[in-house]
Write a protein that holds these residues in place. Structure first.
Motif, PDB file in Angstrom:
ATOM      1  N   ASN A  37       6.075  11.248 -20.947  1.00 25.98           N
ATOM      2  CA  ASN A  37       7.274  12.029 -20.431  1.00 25.98           C
ATOM      3  C   ASN A  37       7.877  11.066 -19.243  1.00 25.98           C
ATOM      4  O   ASN A  37       9.108  11.336 -18.743  1.00 25.98           O
ATOM      5  CB  ASN A  37       6.868  13.372 -19.802  1.00 25.98           C
ATOM      6  N   ALA A  38       7.161  10.495 -18.463  1.00 28.36           N
ATOM      7  CA  ALA A  38       7.483   9.506 -17.212  1.00 28.36           C
ATOM      8  C   ALA A  38       8.154   8.208 -17.889  1.00 28.36           C
ATOM      9  O   ALA A  38       8.641   7.366 -16.963  1.00 28.36           O
ATOM     10  CB  ALA A  38       6.593   9.438 -16.206  1.00 28.36           C
ATOM     11  N   LYS A  39       7.999   8.015 -19.100  1.00 32.09           N
ATOM     12  CA  LYS A  39       8.404   6.664 -19.700  1.00 32.09           C
ATOM     13  C   LYS A  39       7.620   5.309 -19.142  1.00 32.09           C
ATOM     14  O   LYS A  39       8.298   4.480 -18.889  1.00 32.09           O
ATOM     15  CB  LYS A  39       9.849   6.487 -19.425  1.00 32.09           C
ATOM     16  N   LEU A  40       6.462   5.650 -18.885  1.00 32.69           N
ATOM     17  CA  LEU A  40       5.529   4.733 -18.449  1.00 32.69           C
ATOM     18  C   LEU A  40       4.456   4.347 -19.714  1.00 32.69           C
ATOM     19  O   LEU A  40       4.408   4.845 -20.784  1.00 32.69           O
ATOM     20  CB  LEU A  40       4.648   5.139 -17.126  1.00 32.69           C
ATOM     21  N   VAL A  41       3.673   3.260 -19.366  1.00 30.20           N
ATOM     22  CA  VAL A  41       2.706   2.883 -20.447  1.00 30.20           C
ATOM     23  C   VAL A  41       1.361   2.682 -19.595  1.00 30.20           C
ATOM     24  O   VAL A  41       1.329   2.954 -18.581  1.00 30.20           O
ATOM     25  CB  VAL A  41       3.134   1.519 -20.847  1.00 30.20           C
ATOM     26  N   ALA A  42       0.075   3.075 -20.542  1.00 33.27           N
ATOM     27  CA  ALA A  42      -1.084   2.856 -20.161  1.00 33.27           C
ATOM     28  C   ALA A  42      -1.921   2.236 -21.163  1.00 33.27           C
ATOM     29  O   ALA A  42      -2.699   2.772 -21.686  1.00 33.27           O
ATOM     30  CB  ALA A  42      -1.659   4.254 -19.822  1.00 33.27           C
ATOM     31  N   PRO A  43      -1.901   0.979 -21.138  1.00 33.90           N
ATOM     32  CA  PRO A  43      -2.481   0.160 -22.215  1.00 33.90           C
ATOM     33  C   PRO A  43      -3.926   0.619 -22.553  1.00 33.90           C
ATOM     34  O   PRO A  43      -4.432   0.950 -23.649  1.00 33.90           O
ATOM     35  CB  PRO A  43      -2.190  -1.272 -21.775  1.00 33.90           C
ATOM     36  N   GLU A  44      -4.570   0.712 -21.412  1.00 28.79           N
ATOM     37  CA  GLU A  44      -6.320   0.916 -21.556  1.00 28.79           C
ATOM     38  C   GLU A  44      -6.444   2.384 -22.044  1.00 28.79           C
ATOM     39  O   GLU A  44      -7.615   2.625 -22.731  1.00 28.79           O
ATOM     40  CB  GLU A  44      -6.802   0.672 -20.292  1.00 28.79           C
ATOM     41  N   GLU A  94       0.669  -1.326  -0.072  1.00 24.60           N
ATOM     42  CA  GLU A  94       0.009  -0.079   0.006  1.00 24.60           C
ATOM     43  C   GLU A  94       0.807   1.189   0.050  1.00 24.60           C
ATOM     44  O   GLU A  94       0.405   2.389  -0.759  1.00 24.60           O
ATOM     45  CB  GLU A  94      -1.030   0.037   1.159  1.00 24.60           C
ATOM     46  N   PRO A  95       2.009   1.469   0.717  1.00 22.13           N
ATOM     47  CA  PRO A  95       2.731   2.737   0.658  1.00 22.13           C
ATOM     48  C   PRO A  95       2.998   3.109  -0.795  1.00 22.13           C
ATOM     49  O   PRO A  95       3.183   4.536  -0.941  1.00 22.13           O
ATOM     50  CB  PRO A  95       4.059   2.314   1.374  1.00 22.13           C
ATOM     51  N   LYS A  96       2.956   2.328  -1.795  1.00 21.45           N
ATOM     52  CA  LYS A  96       3.340   2.659  -3.197  1.00 21.45           C
ATOM     53  C   LYS A  96       1.877   3.397  -3.996  1.00 21.45           C
ATOM     54  O   LYS A  96       1.980   3.550  -4.976  1.00 21.45           O
ATOM     55  CB  LYS A  96       4.005   1.701  -3.870  1.00 21.45           C
ATOM     56  N   LEU A  97       0.843   3.335  -3.139  1.00 20.59           N
ATOM     57  CA  LEU A  97      -0.458   3.727  -4.025  1.00 20.59           C
ATOM     58  C   LEU A  97      -0.139   5.121  -4.294  1.00 20.59           C
ATOM     59  O   LEU A  97      -1.145   5.365  -5.313  1.00 20.59           O
ATOM     60  CB  LEU A  97      -1.597   3.568  -2.883  1.00 20.59           C
ATOM     61  N   ALA A  98       0.475   5.947  -3.717  1.00 19.35           N
ATOM     62  CA  ALA A  98       0.775   7.473  -4.203  1.00 19.35           C
ATOM     63  C   ALA A  98       1.675   7.550  -5.314  1.00 19.35           C
ATOM     64  O   ALA A  98       1.777   8.725  -5.918  1.00 19.35           O
ATOM     65  CB  ALA A  98       1.262   8.174  -2.910  1.00 19.35           C
ATOM     66  N   ASN A  99       2.259   6.389  -5.586  1.00 24.90           N
ATOM     67  CA  ASN A  99       3.303   6.660  -6.893  1.00 24.90           C
ATOM     68  C   ASN A  99       2.584   6.561  -8.074  1.00 24.90           C
ATOM     69  O   ASN A  99       1.744   5.699  -8.308  1.00 24.90           O
ATOM     70  CB  ASN A  99       4.191   5.429  -6.675  1.00 24.90           C
ATOM     71  N   ALA A 100       2.797   7.620  -8.897  1.00 21.51           N
ATOM     72  CA  ALA A 100       2.071   7.725 -10.141  1.00 21.51           C
ATOM     73  C   ALA A 100       2.330   6.566 -11.192  1.00 21.51           C
ATOM     74  O   ALA A 100       1.339   6.106 -12.042  1.00 21.51           O
ATOM     75  CB  ALA A 100       2.680   9.170 -11.059  1.00 21.51           C
ATOM     76  N   GLY A 101       3.247   5.764 -10.893  1.00 22.17           N
ATOM     77  CA  GLY A 101       3.606   4.542 -11.852  1.00 22.17           C
ATOM     78  C   GLY A 101       2.872   3.109 -11.066  1.00 22.17           C
ATOM     79  O   GLY A 101       2.820   2.218 -11.566  1.00 22.17           O
ATOM     80  N   THR A 102       1.938   3.403 -10.046  1.00 20.19           N
ATOM     81  CA  THR A 102       1.274   2.419  -9.629  1.00 20.19           C
ATOM     82  C   THR A 102      -0.238   2.294 -10.324  1.00 20.19           C
ATOM     83  O   THR A 102      -0.737   3.284 -10.334  1.00 20.19           O
ATOM     84  CB  THR A 102       1.175   2.192  -8.027  1.00 20.19           C
ATOM     85  N   GLY A 103      -0.709   1.233 -10.337  1.00 23.91           N
ATOM     86  CA  GLY A 103      -1.949   0.957 -10.724  1.00 23.91           C
ATOM     87  C   GLY A 103      -2.152   0.931 -12.231  1.00 23.91           C
ATOM     88  O   GLY A 103      -1.249   0.822 -12.915  1.00 23.91           O
ATOM     89  N   LYS A 104      -3.505   0.916 -12.667  1.00 26.52           N
ATOM     90  CA  LYS A 104      -3.926   0.868 -13.980  1.00 26.52           C
ATOM     91  C   LYS A 104      -5.033   1.236 -14.173  1.00 26.52           C
ATOM     92  O   LYS A 104      -5.989   1.654 -13.365  1.00 26.52           O
ATOM     93  CB  LYS A 104      -4.020  -0.738 -14.580  1.00 26.52           C
ATOM     94  N   LEU A 105      -5.416   1.829 -15.553  1.00 26.30           N
ATOM     95  CA  LEU A 105      -6.737   2.447 -15.703  1.00 26.30           C
ATOM     96  C   LEU A 105      -7.710   1.405 -15.733  1.00 26.30           C
ATOM     97  O   LEU A 105      -7.410   0.174 -16.394  1.00 26.30           O
ATOM     98  CB  LEU A 105      -6.687   3.140 -17.208  1.00 26.30           C
ATOM     99  N   ARG A 106      -8.943   1.292 -15.326  1.00 27.49           N
ATOM    100  CA  ARG A 106     -10.063   0.291 -15.455  1.00 27.49           C
ATOM    101  C   ARG A 106     -10.597   0.225 -16.763  1.00 27.49           C
ATOM    102  O   ARG A 106     -11.232   1.422 -16.952  1.00 27.49           O
ATOM    103  CB  ARG A 106     -10.977   0.647 -14.209  1.00 27.49           C
ATOM    104  N   GLU A 107     -10.480  -0.698 -17.305  1.00 27.38           N
ATOM    105  CA  GLU A 107     -11.304  -0.634 -18.794  1.00 27.38           C
ATOM    106  C   GLU A 107     -12.767  -0.770 -18.433  1.00 27.38           C
ATOM    107  O   GLU A 107     -13.362  -1.290 -17.374  1.00 27.38           O
ATOM    108  CB  GLU A 107     -10.680  -1.884 -19.610  1.00 27.38           C
ATOM    109  N   PRO A 108     -13.604  -0.345 -19.791  1.00 26.89           N
ATOM    110  CA  PRO A 108     -15.162  -0.223 -19.376  1.00 26.89           C
ATOM    111  C   PRO A 108     -15.585  -1.437 -19.037  1.00 26.89           C
ATOM    112  O   PRO A 108     -16.658  -1.376 -18.136  1.00 26.89           O
ATOM    113  CB  PRO A 108     -15.458   0.308 -20.907  1.00 26.89           C
ATOM    114  N   VAL A 109     -15.448  -2.576 -19.561  1.00 29.03           N
ATOM    115  CA  VAL A 109     -16.028  -3.905 -19.125  1.00 29.03           C
ATOM    116  C   VAL A 109     -15.923  -4.139 -17.749  1.00 29.03           C
ATOM    117  O   VAL A 109     -16.828  -4.579 -16.833  1.00 29.03           O
ATOM    118  CB  VAL A 109     -15.517  -5.020 -19.733  1.00 29.03           C
ATOM    119  N   ILE A 110     -14.857  -3.826 -17.085  1.00 31.25           N
ATOM    120  CA  ILE A 110     -14.324  -4.003 -15.709  1.00 31.25           C
ATOM    121  C   ILE A 110     -15.571  -3.039 -14.880  1.00 31.25           C
ATOM    122  O   ILE A 110     -15.922  -3.426 -13.768  1.00 31.25           O
ATOM    123  CB  ILE A 110     -12.850  -3.879 -15.328  1.00 31.25           C
TER     124      ILE A 110
END
Length: 823
Positions: free
Chosen positions: A706-713, A633-649
């Protein structure tokens, strides 16, 4: 919806929340977690001080384990170097930096009746809306035993409430109506009293029948008379639950805050989380305060349980949260592995049996019915969620006209993925490769050996490597690319595709014979859409097959099965499979940007399940969901944590959180593809073999880039789909979804909380956002809910207003970027 207010108010609230800038906000992928469930440890500052009747410890209560032993109590330091302190019989209290433990309260509480103890505890609830502290409760028990009446104790409570007016809201100059309003909120959980009740109690104060010290005792008695009432029974239940939490805090645990102001403010915070339906949040706060014993069963808190279910299922329900808290994460996963699989094909067969045209009368809508029924109500939620993740890797799609002709075949293919989710990857790979729907989709069905200018179809050979097993580039165990001379190393060449394509020649429809007619689709077997493709040696290449460093010698006669075994064994044992497939499954369930270490740990589980077995998918999913990076949980505030919920979800979250039921029992949903009026996504309707989105998609010109991250959804997010989603949810939350509004949520429990917007929003926060809602968002939504006035008269208008409050709370939550980004 019963009222047009919800519509206009929703858009005003959305404007305040900044939803118009949703695309920009979502791409930031960051959020502040204001509801951390852990307490920071303080530095060690000296050994405990033993006095005549107390022991003072130099740390927080949660730093120590207090245990009963045959010779008495012991206090063990879990953080510093105090060791274990034995508590002698003369010690009456243990004092820590934040709280103390009254060791006499339990025996004192037993000296008066349970009903009298309740009466004293409920004075704390009524005057302060807080849990009592053990020291104060012990004092008032002594006073009651000495002959002081409950009414007199109430007078003293009112005097104390005036002293702490900042926290309590009372003042000596407040009107009788203002006083009654506060008591209504504390005792009855109703921030706005009904006019009749307000007038009654105000008049009692005005004519001297009651005082501000005695009135509360009368109102508490009145509150308990609602017990069992179909409309207001929740009032008594709320009071009972606050009493239970108070007993846990003050009597069972013996706790008092060291600071008087903390006793009020923090005691109020605990009581505020209690609802007529649930005490687990409050008990979780108490557990966090006292610290828990070493967790050998990985028992999660209420927020942790909800967050886990957001990853491991189609969404949290109250029942599943409570189950998970009592069983633990590992045990829950193991139990899920034993759940029976429900067959989509069986649903299609049953449906077809009731149609005039039989199987030929089926359509993809029948598959959607089965999908949503299982997603919303299936007990095997881990299998449901894992299967959906696999369907976005091993893609086939109704958007292919050939596949669309066989809806029962698609149901069978989805069953194949569901079985493989808890099986071995090697078996799954073979079953996918031989399924007729994959044969149609990637054109390996009726693929013929080379002859003259004709060469074998290369489509499946290419995609089984690129998308289903090893990817484009050689990988290290942590998923990073192998770099040679500054460039990534390709995993296969055109020659490898050509060699592997020969393996997938000579496979076509199943049936009782292997005639040329059957190979080309004639003389159709009734079950050919669900039976694995069979080999036709006459059409299988007999020439040498070279690929990925392996050579299958020329065959005479042709042996399609032997060729397939070598090919699939080679792919299965390639070192890329673990990190390549493991990372994508992490992305689908937990986070878009797993660390290399996370990927490596999951890949290691793929390579060896701990018993020398490679490809055990149970081990893979368990590794994904129990990894420290998934549970940290401590990493929850990290911008690289998590994912976008896709519509079906998102739609499945809504169905499960609020107990959606189908009027017809069939869950009559159809395609949800339209981005303007629906979700821009339907299960098994990917536009290409590359799924709805690529695992490495980066939104251009974004903070993510800019942060060199990905966001598939984000690949299926655009202004039309954002507006479409908001309109869609705005419609279905109050009215239901599907043909003739077949699927409707059950908001009964939430409507019971509608008069207390903070509790209503907290329950929605728990089920949809795992208690991760920031204080800013929570305040905005509570304010929006409060803006819907519940009238004093007209039952219909009252009911509509309560429902609109519920709709508002859910809608604004599901429209918020904080919900859309699953942490």
């Amino acid at each position: 919806m019963g009222s047009t207010y919800f519509t206009s108010a929703s858009w005003r609230a959305l404007k305040r929340l900044g939803i118009c800038a949703l695309l920009c906000v979502v791409t930031a992928c960051g959020q502040q977690n204001d509801s951390a469930e852990t307490q920071a440890k303080v530095a060690y500052s000296g050994p405990p001080t033993v006095g005549a009747s107390s022991i003072v410890f130099n740390g927080l209560r949660s730093n120590y384990t207090v245990s009963s032993t045959p010779s008495g109590l012991s206090v063990a330091d879990k953080v510093g170097s105090d060791g274990t302190t034995i508590v002698s019989a003369n010690i009456k209290s243990l004092i820590f930096n934040d709280v103390s433990i009254n060791l006499e309260i339990s025996s004192k509480a037993n000296l008066i009746s349970s009903s009298d103890l309740n009466s004293i505890i409920e004075l704390y609830i009524a005057y302060f809306n807080r849990v009592p502290d053990a020291n104060g409760l012990a004092y008032w028990i002594d006073q009651f035993k000495a002959g002081v009446s409950i009414d007199k104790i109430g007078e003293s409570f009112y005097a104390a409430a005036l002293i702490y007016s900042t926290q309590t809201g009372y003042s000596s100059s407040m009107s009788n109506a203002d006083f009654v309003t506060i008591v209504y909120k504390n005792v009855l959980g109703r921030p706005t009293p009904d006019k009749e009740g307000l007038d009654y109690w105000t008049n009692a104060l005005a004519n001297g029948t009651e005082t501000r010290g005695t009135l509360i005792h009368k109102m508490l008695g009145a509150a308990h008379t609602f017990n069992g009432d179909p409309t207001y029974g929740w009032v008594a239940k709320l009071l009972d639950n606050k009493n239970l939490v108070s007993r846990e805090f003050a009597v069972t645990q013996g706790l008092s805050y060291v600071s008087e102001t903390d006793s009020i403010s923090k005691g109020m915070a605990i009581a505020a989380t209690v609802t007529p339906l649930d005490t687990t949040v409050a008990n979780g706060l108490i557990s966090s305060l006292i610290g828990t014993a070493p967790n050998t069963k990985d028992l999660p808190t209420i927020g942790q349980a909800s967050r886990f279910l957001g990853q491991a299922s189609f969404g949290a329900t109250s029942n599943d949260v409570n189950l998970l808290m009592s069983t633990g994460i590992s045990n829950w996963i193991d139990a899920q592995f034993t759940k029976n699989q429900s067959s989509h094909k069986a649903y299609m067969d049953t449906t077809a049996a009731g149609m005039l045209n039989g199987i030929s009368g089926l359509s993809q809508n029948n598959f959607f019915e089965s999908f949503w029924q299982q997603a919303a109500t299936g007990e095997d939620q881990l299998r449901q969620r894992a299967t959906f993740a696999l369907s976005e890797i091993f893609v086939i799609s109704f958007q292919d006209s050939g596949v669309a002709n066989y809806p029962r075949g698609v149901a069978s293919y989805y069953d194949t993925l569901a079985t493989g989710a808890f099986g071995n990857f090697r078996t799954l790979l073979e079953n996918v490769s031989l399924h007729p729907m994959m044969g149609i989709y990637l054109t390996s069905m009726r693929n013929q050996k080379e002859s003259g200018t004709r060469v074998p179809d290369e489509n499946y050979a290419r995609e089984v490597m690129q998308l289903f097993t090893i990817g484009l580039y050689q990988l290290n165990p942590d998923g990073s690319q192998v770099i040679v001379n500054g460039k990534p190393v390709e995993t296969y060449s055109s020659a490898d595709i050509q060699g592997l394509a020969k393996v997938f020649t000579g496979w076509s429809w199943a049936g009782p014979d292997k005639s040329n007619t059957r190979f080309f689709g004639g003389n159709a077997d009734v079950n050919r859409d669900v039976l694995p493709m069979q080999s036709y040696p006459a059409y299988h290449s007999t020439s040498e097959k070279k690929f990925l460093g392996v050579t299958i010698s020329a065959q005479s006669p042709a042996n399609p099965e032997a060729s397939l075994k070598v090919a699939l064994d080679t792919l299965f044992n390639h070192p890329n499979v673990g990190p390549f497939i493991g990372k994508q499954l992490i992305q689908r369930m937990v986070t878009s940007n797993p660390s290399p270490q996370y990927v490596a740990r999951v890949a290691a589980a793929f390579n060896d399940n701990g018993k020398g077995i490679r490809g055990d998918m149970r081990a893979v999913f368990k590794a994904i969901l129990t990894d420290t990076e998934a549970r940290n949980e401590p990493k929850l505030a990290n911008a690289g944590t998590g994912k976008l919920r896709e519509p079906v979800i998102r739609l499945a979250n809504w169905m499960r959180a609020f107990g959606a039921k189908s009027t017809s029992t069939f869950f009559k949903l159809t395609s949800l593809d339209d981005p303007l009026t629906s979700l821009a996504q339907s299960p098994m309707r990917s536009p290409t073999v590359f799924n709805f989105y690529r695992p490495g998609y980066v939104p251009p010109n974004s903070e993510i880039a800019n942060a060199k991250l990905v966001a598939p959804e984000m690949q299926i997010v655009a202004e039309p789909s954002v507006v479409g989603y908001l309109n869609f949810m705005r419609d279905i939350i109050p009215n239901g979804v599907g043909s003739s509004r077949d699927v409707k949520a059950d908001y009964t429990n939430l409507i019971a909380l509608s008069t207390t917007p903070d509790q209503l929003v907290d329950q929605v926060n728990l089920l949809l956002m795992a208690n991760q809602m920031s204080s800013t968002l929570r305040n905005q939504i509570v304010g929006a809910v409060n803006s819907i006035t519940i009238p004093a008269t007209n039952t219909t208008n009252i009911d509509n207003a309560k429902k609109n409050r519920v709709y508002m709370a859910i809608y604004l939550t599901m429209a918020s970027p904080e919900y859309l980004v699953q942490k």
